[in-house]
Write a protein that holds these residues in place. Structure first.
Motif, PDB file in Angstrom:
ATOM      1  N   LEU A  88       0.824  -1.209   0.000  1.00  0.00           N
ATOM      2  CA  LEU A  88       0.000   0.000   0.000  1.00  0.00           C
ATOM      3  C   LEU A  88       0.857   1.258   0.000  1.00  0.00           C
ATOM      4  O   LEU A  88       0.516   2.240  -0.679  1.00  0.00           O
ATOM      5  N   ARG A  89       1.968   1.245   0.712  1.00  0.00           N
ATOM      6  CA  ARG A  89       2.890   2.389   0.670  1.00  0.00           C
ATOM      7  C   ARG A  89       3.415   2.597  -0.747  1.00  0.00           C
ATOM      8  O   ARG A  89       3.525   3.732  -1.223  1.00  0.00           O
ATOM      9  N   ALA A  90       3.764   1.503  -1.407  1.00  0.00           N
ATOM     10  CA  ALA A  90       4.306   1.589  -2.769  1.00  0.00           C
ATOM     11  C   ALA A  90       3.247   2.084  -3.760  1.00  0.00           C
ATOM     12  O   ALA A  90       3.568   2.808  -4.701  1.00  0.00           O
ATOM     13  N   LEU A  91       1.993   1.703  -3.563  1.00  0.00           N
ATOM     14  CA  LEU A  91       0.911   2.092  -4.472  1.00  0.00           C
ATOM     15  C   LEU A  91       0.395   3.507  -4.205  1.00  0.00           C
ATOM     16  O   LEU A  91      -0.168   4.141  -5.098  1.00  0.00           O
ATOM     17  N   SER A  92       0.584   4.004  -2.997  1.00  0.00           N
ATOM     18  CA  SER A  92       0.055   5.295  -2.579  1.00  0.00           C
ATOM     19  C   SER A  92       0.449   6.420  -3.536  1.00  0.00           C
ATOM     20  O   SER A  92       1.629   6.620  -3.821  1.00  0.00           O
ATOM     21  N   GLY A  93      -0.562   7.117  -4.073  1.00  0.00           N
ATOM     22  CA  GLY A  93      -0.318   8.267  -4.932  1.00  0.00           C
ATOM     23  C   GLY A  93       0.176   7.926  -6.328  1.00  0.00           C
ATOM     24  O   GLY A  93       0.567   8.821  -7.072  1.00  0.00           O
ATOM     25  N   ARG A  94       0.155   6.662  -6.689  1.00  0.00           N
ATOM     26  CA  ARG A  94       0.727   6.239  -7.977  1.00  0.00           C
ATOM     27  C   ARG A  94      -0.299   5.528  -8.851  1.00  0.00           C
ATOM     28  O   ARG A  94      -1.313   5.045  -8.369  1.00  0.00           O
ATOM     29  N   VAL A  95       0.053   5.441 -10.116  1.00  0.00           N
ATOM     30  CA  VAL A  95      -0.741   4.680 -11.088  1.00  0.00           C
ATOM     31  C   VAL A  95      -0.099   3.312 -11.251  1.00  0.00           C
ATOM     32  O   VAL A  95       1.131   3.188 -11.286  1.00  0.00           O
ATOM     33  N   HIS A  96      -0.938   2.285 -11.327  1.00  0.00           N
ATOM     34  CA  HIS A  96      -0.457   0.941 -11.620  1.00  0.00           C
ATOM     35  C   HIS A  96      -1.429   0.279 -12.575  1.00  0.00           C
ATOM     36  O   HIS A  96      -2.496   0.814 -12.856  1.00  0.00           O
ATOM     37  N   ARG A  97      -1.051  -0.868 -13.086  1.00  0.00           N
ATOM     38  CA  ARG A  97      -1.918  -1.628 -13.979  1.00  0.00           C
ATOM     39  C   ARG A  97      -2.387  -2.890 -13.256  1.00  0.00           C
ATOM     40  O   ARG A  97      -1.655  -3.451 -12.444  1.00  0.00           O
ATOM     41  N   VAL A  98      -3.595  -3.307 -13.587  1.00  0.00           N
ATOM     42  CA  VAL A  98      -4.120  -4.573 -13.090  1.00  0.00           C
ATOM     43  C   VAL A  98      -4.404  -5.440 -14.309  1.00  0.00           C
ATOM     44  O   VAL A  98      -5.169  -5.039 -15.189  1.00  0.00           O
ATOM     45  N   HIS A  99      -3.744  -6.583 -14.367  1.00  0.00           N
ATOM     46  CA  HIS A  99      -3.932  -7.532 -15.459  1.00  0.00           C
ATOM     47  C   HIS A  99      -4.745  -8.709 -14.932  1.00  0.00           C
ATOM     48  O   HIS A  99      -4.331  -9.361 -13.975  1.00  0.00           O
ATOM     49  N   THR A 100      -5.883  -8.978 -15.551  1.00  0.00           N
ATOM     50  CA  THR A 100      -6.644 -10.179 -15.233  1.00  0.00           C
ATOM     51  C   THR A 100      -6.716 -11.022 -16.496  1.00  0.00           C
ATOM     52  O   THR A 100      -7.242 -10.570 -17.521  1.00  0.00           O
ATOM     53  N   ALA A 101      -6.163 -12.204 -16.398  1.00  0.00           N
ATOM     54  CA  ALA A 101      -6.208 -13.158 -17.507  1.00  0.00           C
ATOM     55  C   ALA A 101      -7.242 -14.214 -17.189  1.00  0.00           C
ATOM     56  O   ALA A 101      -7.461 -14.549 -16.022  1.00  0.00           O
ATOM     57  N   PHE A 102      -7.888 -14.728 -18.242  1.00  0.00           N
ATOM     58  CA  PHE A 102      -8.790 -15.847 -18.033  1.00  0.00           C
ATOM     59  C   PHE A 102      -8.550 -16.910 -19.092  1.00  0.00           C
ATOM     60  O   PHE A 102      -8.120 -16.629 -20.201  1.00  0.00           O
ATOM     61  N   TYR A 103      -8.838 -18.121 -18.676  1.00  0.00           N
ATOM     62  CA  TYR A 103      -8.781 -19.311 -19.521  1.00  0.00           C
ATOM     63  C   TYR A 103     -10.194 -19.857 -19.519  1.00  0.00           C
ATOM     64  O   TYR A 103     -10.771 -20.093 -18.468  1.00  0.00           O
ATOM     65  N   LEU A 104     -10.761 -20.002 -20.709  1.00  0.00           N
ATOM     66  CA  LEU A 104     -12.107 -20.552 -20.825  1.00  0.00           C
ATOM     67  C   LEU A 104     -12.061 -21.726 -21.795  1.00  0.00           C
ATOM     68  O   LEU A 104     -11.679 -21.563 -22.947  1.00  0.00           O
ATOM     69  N   ARG A 105     -12.426 -22.890 -21.270  1.00  0.00           N
ATOM     70  CA  ARG A 105     -12.496 -24.095 -22.116  1.00  0.00           C
ATOM     71  C   ARG A 105     -13.956 -24.447 -22.334  1.00  0.00           C
ATOM     72  O   ARG A 105     -14.720 -24.572 -21.386  1.00  0.00           O
ATOM     73  N   THR A 106     -14.325 -24.569 -23.602  1.00  0.00           N
ATOM     74  CA  THR A 106     -15.662 -24.997 -23.995  1.00  0.00           C
ATOM     75  C   THR A 106     -15.500 -26.342 -24.690  1.00  0.00           C
ATOM     76  O   THR A 106     -14.363 -26.767 -24.939  1.00  0.00           O
ATOM     77  N   PRO A 107     -16.582 -27.026 -25.031  1.00  0.00           N
ATOM     78  CA  PRO A 107     -16.430 -28.324 -25.692  1.00  0.00           C
ATOM     79  C   PRO A 107     -15.623 -28.271 -26.999  1.00  0.00           C
ATOM     80  O   PRO A 107     -14.998 -29.248 -27.376  1.00  0.00           O
ATOM     81  N   GLY A 108     -15.589 -27.127 -27.679  1.00  0.00           N
ATOM     82  CA  GLY A 108     -14.877 -27.091 -28.955  1.00  0.00           C
ATOM     83  C   GLY A 108     -13.695 -26.144 -29.037  1.00  0.00           C
ATOM     84  O   GLY A 108     -12.945 -26.173 -30.009  1.00  0.00           O
ATOM     85  N   GLU A 109     -13.522 -25.274 -28.028  1.00  0.00           N
ATOM     86  CA  GLU A 109     -12.494 -24.235 -28.133  1.00  0.00           C
ATOM     87  C   GLU A 109     -11.889 -23.936 -26.764  1.00  0.00           C
ATOM     88  O   GLU A 109     -12.486 -24.215 -25.736  1.00  0.00           O
ATOM     89  N   VAL A 110     -10.723 -23.287 -26.823  1.00  0.00           N
ATOM     90  CA  VAL A 110     -10.092 -22.759 -25.619  1.00  0.00           C
ATOM     91  C   VAL A 110      -9.753 -21.296 -25.881  1.00  0.00           C
ATOM     92  O   VAL A 110      -9.215 -20.957 -26.943  1.00  0.00           O
ATOM     93  N   PHE A 111     -10.089 -20.449 -24.935  1.00  0.00           N
ATOM     94  CA  PHE A 111      -9.778 -19.025 -25.028  1.00  0.00           C
ATOM     95  C   PHE A 111      -8.828 -18.674 -23.894  1.00  0.00           C
ATOM     96  O   PHE A 111      -9.036 -19.093 -22.753  1.00  0.00           O
ATOM     97  N   LEU A 112      -7.810 -17.904 -24.218  1.00  0.00           N
ATOM     98  CA  LEU A 112      -6.868 -17.410 -23.217  1.00  0.00           C
ATOM     99  C   LEU A 112      -6.640 -15.938 -23.529  1.00  0.00           C
ATOM    100  O   LEU A 112      -6.099 -15.609 -24.585  1.00  0.00           O
ATOM    101  N   GLU A 113      -7.095 -15.083 -22.649  1.00  0.00           N
ATOM    102  CA  GLU A 113      -7.018 -13.640 -22.879  1.00  0.00           C
ATOM    103  C   GLU A 113      -6.563 -12.940 -21.604  1.00  0.00           C
ATOM    104  O   GLU A 113      -6.782 -13.435 -20.503  1.00  0.00           O
ATOM    105  N   VAL A 114      -5.986 -11.762 -21.794  1.00  0.00           N
ATOM    106  CA  VAL A 114      -5.653 -10.901 -20.660  1.00  0.00           C
ATOM    107  C   VAL A 114      -6.269  -9.533 -20.913  1.00  0.00           C
ATOM    108  O   VAL A 114      -6.265  -9.031 -22.031  1.00  0.00           O
TER     109      VAL A 114
END
Length: 184
Positions: A88-114
């Motif tokens: 929290l001290r490091a983040l205080s007053g600063r901009v950062h990025r949040v990356h959320t990746a997901f993996y989705l498997r369906t019966p015919g395909e796989v998706f991997l995105e961030v």
């Protein structure tokens, strides 16, 4: 009866988002180490989401991982309150990025995105940091804070999808499921 959506995550927030849409969710927590592996934060989120998803059986499987990126350094879940305080001290007053990746498997395909959002913390006093750390809320969250809980008072601005910061780009996941006929 259609199969449940297997959620390869122990995150109560991800489960709640999916259930709010009407999905029947079965949680299967994968036994995956969440080590930094020396990867850049965005690549780390992708690698962990994929590893979690591949570690769980099922036709319809969703896994996700969120990494807070402060100047190219990944901030995972703090090990203890002292590390939470340091984050929290490091983040205080600063901009950062949040990356959320997901993996989705369906019966015919796989998706991997961030998906990435930018977050600006307002400057925090030591007293505010101590208040937030004592709540314990940040201990199970990437970067040591939760935008949807008490942590909402730490944030000054979010550029991008709020739900990416929360841990699941839910509109994109919903669209992929809907297009494949997997409806709530």
């Amino acid at each position: 009866m259609k199969p449940p959506l297997i959620l390869a995550s122990g995150s109560p927030r991800r489960k709640a988002l999916l259930e709010a849409l009407g999905y029947r969710v079965e949680v299967v927590v994968p036994g995956v180490e969440e080590e930094a592996e020396g990867l850049p934060p965005e690549a780390l989120a992708l690698a962990l989401a994929e590893r979690k998803g591949q570690g769980v059986a099922g036709e319809w499987v969703l896994a996700a991982d969120t990494v807070v990126d402060l100047g190219g350094k990944a901030l995972g879940k703090p090990r203890d309150p002292e590390e939470n305080r340091a984050f929290l001290r490091a983040l205080s007053g600063r901009v950062h990025r949040v990356h959320t990746a997901f993996y989705l498997r369906t019966p015919g395909e796989v998706f991997l995105e961030v998906h990435t959002a930018k977050v600006r913390f307002r400057p925090l006093s030591e007293e505010e940091i101590a208040w937030y750390v004592q709540s314990g809320e940040g201990l199970d969250k990437a970067g040591g804070y939760g935008a949807q809980g008490l942590g909402m008072v730490l944030l000054e601005e979010i550029q991008g999808d709020f739900y990416t910061v929360m841990g699941l780009p839910i509109a994109r996941v919903f669209a992929l499921l809907w297009e494949r006929g997997f409806r709530p």
